[in-house]
Design a protein around this motif. Structure first.
Motif, PDB file in Angstrom:
ATOM      1  N   ASP A  68       0.830  -1.207   0.000  1.00  0.00           N
ATOM      2  CA  ASP A  68       0.000   0.000   0.000  1.00  0.00           C
ATOM      3  C   ASP A  68       0.861   1.253   0.000  1.00  0.00           C
ATOM      4  O   ASP A  68       0.577   2.226  -0.719  1.00  0.00           O
ATOM      5  CB  ASP A  68      -0.939   0.000   1.212  1.00  0.00           C
ATOM      6  N   ALA A  69       1.912   1.228   0.804  1.00  0.00           N
ATOM      7  CA  ALA A  69       2.813   2.381   0.837  1.00  0.00           C
ATOM      8  C   ALA A  69       3.589   2.510  -0.473  1.00  0.00           C
ATOM      9  O   ALA A  69       3.849   3.629  -0.943  1.00  0.00           O
ATOM     10  CB  ALA A  69       3.785   2.249   2.010  1.00  0.00           C
ATOM     11  N   PHE A  70       3.940   1.382  -1.087  1.00  0.00           N
ATOM     12  CA  PHE A  70       4.718   1.429  -2.327  1.00  0.00           C
ATOM     13  C   PHE A  70       3.869   1.918  -3.495  1.00  0.00           C
ATOM     14  O   PHE A  70       4.375   2.594  -4.401  1.00  0.00           O
ATOM     15  CB  PHE A  70       5.284   0.046  -2.632  1.00  0.00           C
ATOM     16  N   ASN A  71       2.598   1.559  -3.498  1.00  0.00           N
ATOM     17  CA  ASN A  71       1.728   1.954  -4.609  1.00  0.00           C
ATOM     18  C   ASN A  71       1.251   3.401  -4.509  1.00  0.00           C
ATOM     19  O   ASN A  71       0.703   3.929  -5.475  1.00  0.00           O
ATOM     20  CB  ASN A  71       0.518   1.011  -4.680  1.00  0.00           C
ATOM     21  N   LYS A  72       1.458   4.031  -3.359  1.00  0.00           N
ATOM     22  CA  LYS A  72       1.081   5.433  -3.228  1.00  0.00           C
ATOM     23  C   LYS A  72       2.167   6.327  -3.802  1.00  0.00           C
ATOM     24  O   LYS A  72       3.353   6.002  -3.722  1.00  0.00           O
ATOM     25  CB  LYS A  72       0.873   5.803  -1.754  1.00  0.00           C
ATOM     26  N   PRO A  73       1.830   7.464  -4.344  1.00  0.00           N
ATOM     27  CA  PRO A  73       2.861   8.431  -4.733  1.00  0.00           C
ATOM     28  C   PRO A  73       3.552   9.003  -3.503  1.00  0.00           C
ATOM     29  O   PRO A  73       2.970   9.080  -2.418  1.00  0.00           O
ATOM     30  CB  PRO A  73       2.088   9.501  -5.501  1.00  0.00           C
ATOM     31  N   THR A  74       4.800   9.366  -3.656  1.00  0.00           N
ATOM     32  CA  THR A  74       5.564   9.892  -2.526  1.00  0.00           C
ATOM     33  C   THR A  74       4.957  11.177  -1.978  1.00  0.00           C
ATOM     34  O   THR A  74       5.109  11.479  -0.789  1.00  0.00           O
ATOM     35  CB  THR A  74       7.017  10.144  -2.954  1.00  0.00           C
ATOM     36  N   SER A  75       4.266  11.920  -2.819  1.00  0.00           N
ATOM     37  CA  SER A  75       3.638  13.152  -2.340  1.00  0.00           C
ATOM     38  C   SER A  75       2.501  12.877  -1.370  1.00  0.00           C
ATOM     39  O   SER A  75       2.122  13.742  -0.573  1.00  0.00           O
ATOM     40  CB  SER A  75       3.115  13.971  -3.526  1.00  0.00           C
ATOM     41  N   GLU A  76       1.956  11.640  -1.400  1.00  0.00           N
ATOM     42  CA  GLU A  76       0.862  11.269  -0.508  1.00  0.00           C
ATOM     43  C   GLU A  76       1.322  10.344   0.612  1.00  0.00           C
ATOM     44  O   GLU A  76       0.505   9.694   1.266  1.00  0.00           O
ATOM     45  CB  GLU A  76      -0.255  10.599  -1.308  1.00  0.00           C
ATOM     46  N   GLY A  77       2.616  10.278   0.827  1.00  0.00           N
ATOM     47  CA  GLY A  77       3.142   9.431   1.894  1.00  0.00           C
ATOM     48  C   GLY A  77       3.630   8.079   1.437  1.00  0.00           C
ATOM     49  O   GLY A  77       3.924   7.217   2.282  1.00  0.00           O
TER      50      GLY A  77
END
Length: 303
Positions: free
Chosen positions: A159-168
């Motif tokens: 879940d963290a990997f699939n999120k953009p870095t701008s969204e955490g």
């Protein structure tokens, strides 16, 4: 001031009770190590075949997938730290934490913000004591992890990997765990779980290293979407099993050392108690002899 005989006997009794406890914990850890090794060996073939399938799919399908794509300018990296839930395991947890701190400094030196994910209460205690933020934490299974535990961790990391870095979100996933080498040797290691690395050697692969040919149905993209989460969970499960075997081996070794130390302390206290007892008997005999001499001298003076 020397201890009295009663104090020495009380300390010897306490050491004997501690020896019984550490001996029992040593035997329990020894009995669980075999099961942990069997679980690790049983999971190895599945992980190996799944790795071969993912490698073949990544090599021959030319699919553009986030888990296979290196970020141009990575900014954040997730670090999964696998430790134990309980103590009495020697330097097992501290070695992993120290390796994690070295990885943290290395990633920070490369300009990456480290996002910690923790497995085990020892890692949680280390981070909570220092008031460090944690993105995810799991515990309660360190000496007997299941695939469901690994899948829960994998879901959080993905879940963290699939999120953009701008969204955490994060651009990389690293795992710090302990590899079980033998009953005497357990080695902390660091692996990068994502993005997956394709390493091409100059020498041709052997027959055992040749990738099998697959037909992807319904499509390579669909198969890859299904296989990669399984692959991540399988790798995490294997690391958890390695950590469990390492933890039990470290606990058995630590409890054996504690049992030996308790035995040495019991022998030392026994010798000291015997010396005090002998000194007391000698003093009593001296007092009796002195009293007899005093009576004899008094009788001689009366005569």
């Amino acid at each position: 001031m020397p201890a009295s005989l009663r104090e020495l006997r009380a300390r010897r009794a306490s050491a004997s009770n501690i020896k019984k406890i550490t001996r029992a914990m040593e035997l329990i850890a020894a009995s669980r190590i075999i099961k942990a090794q069997q679980r690790a060996r049983a999971a190895a073939p599945y992980q190996a075949e799944l790795t071969r399938a993912v490698s073949a799919l990544a090599t021959y399908s030319n699919v553009d997938h986030p888990l296979l794509t290196e970020a141009e300018q990575p900014k954040r990296a997730a670090m999964l730290l696998i430790t134990s839930d309980r103590g009495q395991a020697g330097a097992y947890s501290s070695s992993v934490i120290r390796e994690g701190e070295q990885l943290r400094e290395l990633l920070a030196g490369n300009g990456l913000e480290v996002v910690p994910f923790l497995s085990g209460r020892k890692a949680g205690a280390f981070y909570n004591f220092r008031n460090r933020p944690v993105a995810g934490q799991w515990d309660g299974y360190s000496d007997n992890p299941s695939y469901a535990d690994a899948r829960a961790i994998a879901d959080g990391l993905l879940d963290a990997f699939n999120k953009p870095t701008s969204e955490g979100g994060v651009d990389e996933i690293h795992i710090v765990y302990t590899r079980f080498v033998s009953m005497v040797t357990q080695r902390p290691e660091v692996i990068r779980l994502a993005p997956l690395e394709v390493i091409e050697g100059e020498e041709p692969p052997s027959a055992d290293e040749l990738l099998p040919l697959y037909d992807f149905e319904p499509s390579a993209e669909t198969v890859l979407d299904e296989l990669l989460p399984l692959y991540v969970a399988s790798r995490i499960h294997f690391c958890l099993l390695q950590g469990a075997a390492s933890e039990l081996a470290a606990r058995q070794r630590a409890m054996k050392s504690a049992t030996d130390n308790a035995e040495d302390l019991i022998q030392s206290l026994t010798r000291e108690a015997n010396q005090v007892r002998q000194a007391g008997i000698t003093q009593e005999i001296s007092e009796i002899v002195g009293g007899v001499d005093a009576l004899a001298n008094a009788g001689a003076q009366d005569d």
